[in-house]
Design an enzyme around this catalytic site. Structure first.
Site, PDB file in Angstrom:
ATOM      1  N   ASP A   2     -41.414 -14.428  -4.393  1.00 51.52           N
ATOM      2  CA  ASP A   2     -42.075 -13.233  -4.908  1.00 51.52           C
ATOM      3  C   ASP A   2     -43.571 -13.522  -5.004  1.00 51.52           C
ATOM      4  O   ASP A   2     -43.999 -14.328  -5.833  1.00 51.52           O
ATOM      5  CB  ASP A   2     -41.497 -12.885  -6.282  1.00 51.52           C
ATOM      6  CG  ASP A   2     -42.033 -11.563  -6.834  1.00 51.52           C
ATOM      7  OD1 ASP A   2     -43.087 -11.103  -6.358  1.00 51.52           O
ATOM      8  OD2 ASP A   2     -41.403 -11.011  -7.761  1.00 51.52           O
ATOM      9  N   HIS A   3     -44.355 -12.847  -4.158  1.00 54.55           N
ATOM     10  CA  HIS A   3     -45.780 -13.166  -4.063  1.00 54.55           C
ATOM     11  C   HIS A   3     -46.579 -12.675  -5.272  1.00 54.55           C
ATOM     12  O   HIS A   3     -47.773 -12.968  -5.391  1.00 54.55           O
ATOM     13  CB  HIS A   3     -46.359 -12.565  -2.779  1.00 54.55           C
ATOM     14  CG  HIS A   3     -47.440 -13.409  -2.159  1.00 54.55           C
ATOM     15  ND1 HIS A   3     -47.951 -14.538  -2.774  1.00 54.55           N
ATOM     16  CD2 HIS A   3     -48.108 -13.300  -0.990  1.00 54.55           C
ATOM     17  CE1 HIS A   3     -48.885 -15.069  -2.011  1.00 54.55           C
ATOM     18  NE2 HIS A   3     -48.999 -14.337  -0.917  1.00 54.55           N
ATOM     19  N   ARG A   4     -45.949 -11.933  -6.179  1.00 47.38           N
ATOM     20  CA  ARG A   4     -46.650 -11.528  -7.389  1.00 47.38           C
ATOM     21  C   ARG A   4     -46.879 -12.717  -8.313  1.00 47.38           C
ATOM     22  O   ARG A   4     -47.880 -12.785  -9.025  1.00 47.38           O
ATOM     23  CB  ARG A   4     -45.845 -10.459  -8.149  1.00 47.38           C
ATOM     24  CG  ARG A   4     -45.721  -9.127  -7.443  1.00 47.38           C
ATOM     25  CD  ARG A   4     -44.820  -8.190  -8.211  1.00 47.38           C
ATOM     26  NE  ARG A   4     -43.456  -8.711  -8.338  1.00 47.38           N
ATOM     27  CZ  ARG A   4     -42.477  -8.092  -8.980  1.00 47.38           C
ATOM     28  NH1 ARG A   4     -42.700  -6.910  -9.559  1.00 47.38           N
ATOM     29  NH2 ARG A   4     -41.267  -8.619  -9.031  1.00 47.38           N
ATOM     30  N   VAL A  15     -45.757 -16.165  -7.236  1.00 50.21           N
ATOM     31  CA  VAL A  15     -45.792 -17.412  -6.464  1.00 50.21           C
ATOM     32  C   VAL A  15     -46.775 -17.217  -5.317  1.00 50.21           C
ATOM     33  O   VAL A  15     -46.541 -16.398  -4.426  1.00 50.21           O
ATOM     34  CB  VAL A  15     -44.403 -17.785  -5.919  1.00 50.21           C
ATOM     35  CG1 VAL A  15     -44.484 -19.072  -5.102  1.00 50.21           C
ATOM     36  CG2 VAL A  15     -43.393 -17.919  -7.050  1.00 50.21           C
TER      37      VAL A  15
END
Length: 470
Positions: free
Chosen positions: A440-442, A444
């Site tokens: 999850d790029h939010r 990580v």
């Protein structure tokens, strides 16, 4: 029998916050004697199939719902006569049996299957979540096709209106009948339990030159004959199979859509020489400490991921949308994706970070065997923090996995197979696999995700690092 001698067993909340469950199978019938802890039915929730034990002794008086009915949590599903009432229940039923074919209000659906032998009671919670009950439309017991046909024929022959329940048909069939001007009360059903099918509607159109008129109503104005149905409307059952989406499969689909369109996914890949890991697997199989335990590459991959998480703890987190916070977990509940006949499930090993390698092997073995037998409990699929999915067992190189809901990372493991590889300056055949890490790029970023994936790869290339890094 007094009302005080009848106990109503309500659908329990077999998970955490589940609101409904479908009755898959009844193991008892009215008149059967039951004992405390005996399994009376199997239900399927949005997470798993669960067997329900009865919490008291007595005689089954009534089954309130047939198999295949979805029932809200807190709704009574079975009535049991207990105490003095139990002794009177069986003789009363023998003395005054219901005549065959007589309509009975709230009559239970007949159960033809024999009760399974050797089933062990499964402990589940009896606590019922307090909530308002909204029941889905029942799939109530339907009259046999012969009775329905006789009733329709009697009405058409002028013997007066016959009181009938609303015909059983799925929404697409009702729409088809409406489009073709067919009155469903005049259609003879051929489906299971008196359900009207598309073929029944088409047969009614072919056999009747005009739509049947309901007694007591004025004739409708003449309308042009309906055109022949388009091929797209009719489904050839010999060429297609339609599977209802419900239970685990329905919940999985909803979770995957929610995850894919909520969490911004990023996936990174690395190809790894796991020759030394495969040699270590063979050595551990001969180790007395692992006697009777399942030892395979997945065990060492799982341990490698746990070590990588210890070195990079921020990967083990979740996104709290309501509070706008990142929640870092100081424990690892390691999920293992498993394909089952009911659909994809992801049970997890609780506190996997605290387990030794033999303990982790034992937990993995129990998880796999329980999933294969269809006995995974809802609790075992809740609270996961990170997941591994082994797509290599299907012979594929890797994939781009979708995050399990509420987690920040999932590791996909591809097939392990010999490939030409540069080893010590020479091209040699080595055991190679490809790993894919979605996150999850939010919460990580690329650096953190890359570090975790690189650590897992480094351990699998040199498994001795499990000792030095753990």
């Amino acid at each position: 029998m007094t009302d005080s001698a009848v106990r109503e067993f309500k659908m329990p909340d077999v998970g955490e916050g589940l609101t409904e469950a479908e009755i898959l199978k009844w193991y008892v019938q009215p008149g059967d004697t039951v004992t405390d802890g005996q399994i009376v039915c199997e239900v399927e929730t949005a997470k798993a199939a669960v067997e329900l034990p009865i919490p008291y002794d007595g005689v089954v008086r009534e089954l309130h719902f047939p198999e295949g009915t979805t029932v809200d949590v807190g709704t009574s599903i079975i009535a049991v006569a207990v105490g003095d009432g139990a002794a009177a229940a069986a003789p009363a039923q023998e003395a005054a049996p219901e005549p065959a074919g007589a309509p009975v209000a709230n009559a239970p659906a007949p159960v033809e299957e024999e009760k399974p032998q050797g089933r062990q009671p499964v402990l589940v919670g009896y606590g019922v979540a307090t909530s308002s009950t909204r029941r889905r439309p029942r799939k109530g017991p339907a009259a046999p096709a012969q009775e329905a046909s006789a009733a329709i024929q009697a009405e058409m022959n002028g013997h007066g209106p016959v009181t009938r329940e609303r015909p059983l048909a799925k929404p697409p069939v009702r729409k088809l009948a409406k489009d073709l001007g067919v009155d469903l009360t005049t259609v003879v059903p051929s489906g299971p339990d008196g359900v009207i099918t598309r073929e029944d509607v088409h047969a009614a159109v072919a056999s009747a030159p005009a739509p049947a008129q309901v007694p007591g109503t004025a004739p409708a104005a003449p309308t042009p004959a309906p055109a022949a149905p388009a091929p797209a409307v009719s489904y050839d059952t010999a060429r297609e199979t339609r599977i209802p989406v419900k239970g685990v499969r329905k919940a999985t689909a909803a979770a995957m859509v929610g995850s894919a369109f909520t969490a911004p996914h990023v996936t990174e890949f690395v190809t790894v020489d796991v020759t030394r890991t495969m040699k270590l697997v063979e050595e551990l199989k001969q180790d007395k400490e692992f006697t009777g335990l399942r030892v395979n590459p997945l065990l060492l991959i799982a341990k490698a991921l746990l070590v990588a998480i210890r070195r990079n703890p921020d990967i083990n987190a979740s996104w709290d949308e309501a509070a706008q916070e990142i929640v870092v977990k100081h424990y690892v509940n390691l999920g293992i994706a498993a394909a089952t006949p009911r659909g994809l499930i992801v049970p997890n090993i609780k506190d996997a970070h605290a387990k030794t390698l033999p303990q982790l092997a034992e937990s993995l073995g129990e998880l796999v065997s329980t999933a294969r037998e269809g006995r995974t409990s809802p609790a075992a699929m809740q609270g996961g923090t990170v997941t591994i999915t082994n797509v290599g067992v299907f012979g594929v190189d890797t994939g781009t996995p979708i995050l399990n809901s509420g987690e920040s990372a999932i590791l996909a493991v591809g097939a392990i197979k010999p490939q030409p590889w540069v080893h010590k300056g020479k091209v040699k055949p080595r055991q190679v696999t490809t790993l894919a890490l979605s996150f999850d790029h939010r919460l990580v970023d690329g650096e953190l995700g890359s570090k975790v994936l690189a650590d897992v790869a480094a351990i699998l290339e040199q498994p001795k690092r499990l000792i030095s890094w753990a």
